[in-house]
Design an enzyme around this catalytic site. Structure first.
Site, PDB file in Angstrom:
ATOM      1  N   SER A 174     -14.191 -11.227  30.067  1.00 33.74           N
ATOM      2  CA  SER A 174     -14.202  -9.587  29.461  1.00 33.74           C
ATOM      3  C   SER A 174     -12.376  -8.927  29.039  1.00 33.74           C
ATOM      4  O   SER A 174     -12.738  -9.816  28.332  1.00 33.74           O
ATOM      5  CB  SER A 174     -14.239  -8.585  31.181  1.00 33.74           C
ATOM      6  OG  SER A 174     -14.984  -7.355  30.834  1.00 33.74           O
ATOM      7  N   ASP A 301     -26.695  -9.069  29.094  1.00 33.08           N
ATOM      8  CA  ASP A 301     -24.860  -8.214  29.091  1.00 33.08           C
ATOM      9  C   ASP A 301     -25.132  -6.867  29.173  1.00 33.08           C
ATOM     10  O   ASP A 301     -25.299  -6.679  27.913  1.00 33.08           O
ATOM     11  CB  ASP A 301     -23.838  -8.646  28.721  1.00 33.08           C
ATOM     12  CG  ASP A 301     -22.630  -8.458  28.826  1.00 33.08           C
ATOM     13  OD1 ASP A 301     -22.479  -7.291  29.433  1.00 33.08           O
ATOM     14  OD2 ASP A 301     -21.205  -9.507  29.046  1.00 33.08           O
ATOM     15  N   HIS A 329     -22.996 -10.167  32.588  1.00 31.91           N
ATOM     16  CA  HIS A 329     -21.706  -9.579  32.152  1.00 31.91           C
ATOM     17  C   HIS A 329     -20.995 -11.328  33.146  1.00 31.91           C
ATOM     18  O   HIS A 329     -19.905 -11.015  32.824  1.00 31.91           O
ATOM     19  CB  HIS A 329     -21.126  -8.581  32.224  1.00 31.91           C
ATOM     20  CG  HIS A 329     -19.374  -8.280  31.432  1.00 31.91           C
ATOM     21  ND1 HIS A 329     -19.653  -8.323  30.407  1.00 31.91           N
ATOM     22  CD2 HIS A 329     -18.626  -7.832  31.970  1.00 31.91           C
ATOM     23  CE1 HIS A 329     -17.927  -7.935  30.041  1.00 31.91           C
ATOM     24  NE2 HIS A 329     -17.683  -7.282  30.976  1.00 31.91           N
TER      25      HIS A 329
END
Length: 350
Positions: A174, A301, A329
């Site tokens: 991320s 996601d 995610h």
């Protein structure tokens, strides 16, 4: 640089058992150990999370440990139903860089990699998970972290202190993608490969936040209107951090993750500093541009949509692209085996 605990290689014993009874008992014992390993790891991680939650109320329930110590643009999609038997020890001979440095995303800490650490260590690799500044059990107040350099300091300190002849494989999740992008620009000579896990794979002049603009709106709008902002210095001053509400986090990050991992995250996550994600990166073609980058896409996601991830690899093509079906995610929770197999495969690429 913060705390560090490195998982070293386990030496596999090879005992020859004469009797059938002993073979059956040994096989049963190994099976039982395999069945409980993941459960024990999770219970240990959850126990540490709850303990840190009680001791660190000012960090809003944070917990973490520093855990563990194809050259074409081919695309691979891997299912979760993959064997995790110990690989032939000879495969390690073909892996030049055995040390993985795992960098978490916004709100997370080193604790989130506990499954990945165990799986990599089991096949003889050397994973090291770090807490970024103001994350996990790092004692820095995240409201005081204003730059990407400050936020990434545990990573850059770690790289700076590596022996001259040693390189590592970076994995950034991320927003952690911005941190490994920053590291590639400043410590390229210490990095063998960089793996972006549903991450902000940056381009020159881009802000990490820009990658999430489709979900969160423009940076300017977010800074003015978002209800998730934290104003530690007063409402009249610029925001210092952000954190989504728990129910929203469950929908964005954990839509495919096991309930017990979601529970672990809920007592462990901390708010993230706002400054680092609003900072424009300076990435040069002769440093960042020459790095060996790989991207892992997560196809279920909701935080960084598959379309956005596809756009990232199209506009800034990496050396290789891999995909995980059915992953949210947080594939280190929802699809740990598939993630593990991809990491090992990338490590084996010459």
């Amino acid at each position: 640089m913060g705390n560090r605990f490195i998982c070293m290689t386990k030496k596999e014993s090879k005992d020859v058992v004469g009797s059938r009874s002993k073979r059956m008992n040994s096989s049963s014992s190994r099976s039982q150990r395999k069945l409980v390993t993941e459960e024990e790891l999770h219970l240990q991680a959850l126990s540490m999370a709850l303990q840190q939650h009680q001791l660190s109320q000012r960090f809003e329930g944070s917990m973490s440990r520093r855990i563990g110590a194809s050259t074409s643009s081919r695309r691979r999609t891997l299912p979760e139903s993959l064997s995790l038997n110990k690989q032939d020890p000879e495969f390690l001979v073909n892996i030049k860089t055995k040390k993985f440095v795992l960098i978490h995303g916004e709100g997370f800490g080193a604790w989130c990699w506990y499954k990945t650490v165990a799986l990599l260590e089991e096949v003889g690799l050397q994973p090291v998970a770090l807490d970024l500044t103001g994350s996990g059990i790092d004692l820095t107040d995240s409201n005081t972290v204003t730059t990407l350099a400050e936020y990434s300091k545990p990573l850059t300190d770690y790289l700076e202190n590596l022996p001259e002849d040693e390189k590592v494989i970076l994995v950034g999740h991320s927003i952690g993608g911005a941190c490994i992008s920053y590291a590639l620009e400043h410590y390229l000579h210490k990095i063998s490969k960089a793996i972006f896990l549903c991450a902000t794979m940056m381009t020159d002049g881009q802000r990490p936040f820009d990658v999430f603009a489709d979900q969160l709106g423009s940076a300017e709008q977010f800074m003015q209107e978002s209800k998730f902002l934290i104003h530690a210095n007063g409402k009249e001053k610029p925001p210092t951090g952000f954190m989504f509400e728990k129910e929203q986090m469950k929908g964005l990050y954990f839509n495919q993750s096991p309930t017990k991992d979601v529970a672990l995250a809920m007592v462990s996550m901390r708010h993230s500093p706002i400054g680092p994600i609003m900072e424009k990166l300076c990435l040069s073609p002769d440093k960042y541009g020459t790095a060996r980058r790989f991207y892992i896409q997560t196809l279920d996601d909701r935080a960084l949509s598959p379309d956005v991830q596809e756009k990232l690899v199209r506009e800034n093509p990496p050396e290789g692209v891999f995909k995980i079906k059915g992953s949210d995610h947080c594939p280190f929770f929802s699809k740990p085996q598939s993630l593990h197999k991809i990491l090992v495969e990338i490590a084996q690429i010459p």
